[in-house]
Design an enzyme around this catalytic site. Structure first.
Site: not given
Ligand code: ADP
Ligand code: AMP
Length: 218
Positions: A13, A88, A127, A161, A172
């Site tokens: 995302k 969420r 990541r 993170r 999660r």
């Molecule tokens: P989200 O925001 O949904 O938690 P991220 O965009 O941070 O996910 O992506 C998680 C990890 O996977 C990052 O390190 C990113 O570089 C990698 N990633 C994202 N999209 C892809 C893809 N299509 N193929 C392989 N790796 C990906």
């Molecule tokens: P994310 O960066 O989206 O992976 O979110 C990291 C953490 O933030 C999650 O595991 C939750 O603890 C909190 N969080 C982020 N967005 C939300 C949401 N919309 N509702 C509740 N908790 C959230």
């Protein structure tokens, strides 16, 4: 245009949202990023959210819907928004309806990134991001072009993170399955959900999302 990117942690995302910010001038509203900023600044919200986030559980609906409403108030009426990590829960989905209606906005697309859960642990534990500009990277899938240097801002510091460890990732994902996936039918009933193969290469995912957004242009 206002869109939701929906998918479990690691689905891509944030990666796709930042590409939309660059290519279309949209604004990314990531509740995760906003909460992490609040934790870092030790604001009252940050102090409440810290332990919950470290455990991989969900912060309260009131807190996240409050920060989304405030963030929208800071934007021009014509600015397109990408909701990343929000809503969420069902309660958040209903709050978002009210928040958008109050501001004369409508929801145009919910794009679901369809991914294989087993691959997500590898995605998340690999990541990392640039400590200066936030550009996202991955140990296996997207290393900086020059080792140790951010492609975007040429910074040399990177961070990971604290919740990107295998145990928290499992919590999660369970939260996603139990509380977030069930909100999809709300949007399916409105005919605004599109599914994209999130296991494809990053560029192919970007192209698939672009095709969806362009298909609705008049
Ligand atoms: P989200 O925001 O949904 O938690 P991220 O965009 O941070 O996910 O992506 C998680 C990890 O996977 C990052 O390190 C990113 O570089 C990698 N990633 C994202 N999209 C892809 C893809 N299509 N193929 C392989 N790796 C990906
Ligand atoms: P994310 O960066 O989206 O992976 O979110 C990291 C953490 O933030 C999650 O595991 C939750 O603890 C909190 N969080 C982020 N967005 C939300 C949401 N919309 N509702 C509740 N908790 C959230």
């Amino acid at each position: 245009m206002n869109i939701i990117l929906l998918g479990p942690p690691g689905a891509g995302k944030g990666t796709q949202a930042s590409r939309l910010v660059e290519s279309r001038g949209m604004v990314q509203l990531s509740t995760g990023d906003m909460l992490r900023a609040a934790v870092k600044a030790q604001t009252p919200i940050g102090l409440k959210a810290k332990a919950v986030m470290e455990a991989g559980e969900l912060v309260s609906d009131e807190i996240v819907s409050g920060i989304i409403g405030e963030a929208l108030d800071g934007l021009g009426a014509g600015t397109g928004v990408i909701f990343d990590g929000y809503p969420r829960t069902e309660a958040q989905a209903h709050s978002l309806d009210a928040i958008l209606a109050d501001r004369g906005r409508t929801l145009d697309h919910v794009i679901e990134l369809d991914v294989d859960e087993d691959a997500l642990v590898e995605r998340i534990t690999g990541r990392f991001t640039c400590a200066s500009c936030g550009e996202g990277y991955h140990d296996s899938f997207k290393q900086p072009k020059v080792e140790g240097e951010c492609d975007k801002c040429h910074g040399h510091e990177f961070k990971r993170r604290p919740d990107d460890n295998e145990e928290t990732v499992r919590t999660r994902m369970a939260e996603y399955r139990a509380k977030t996936a069930p909100i999809l039918p709300i949007y399916e009933a409105r005919g605004i959900v599109s599914r994209v193969d999130g296991m494809a290469d990053m560029d192919d995912v970007t192209a698939a999302i672009a095709a969806i957004l362009d298909s609705s242009k008049s």
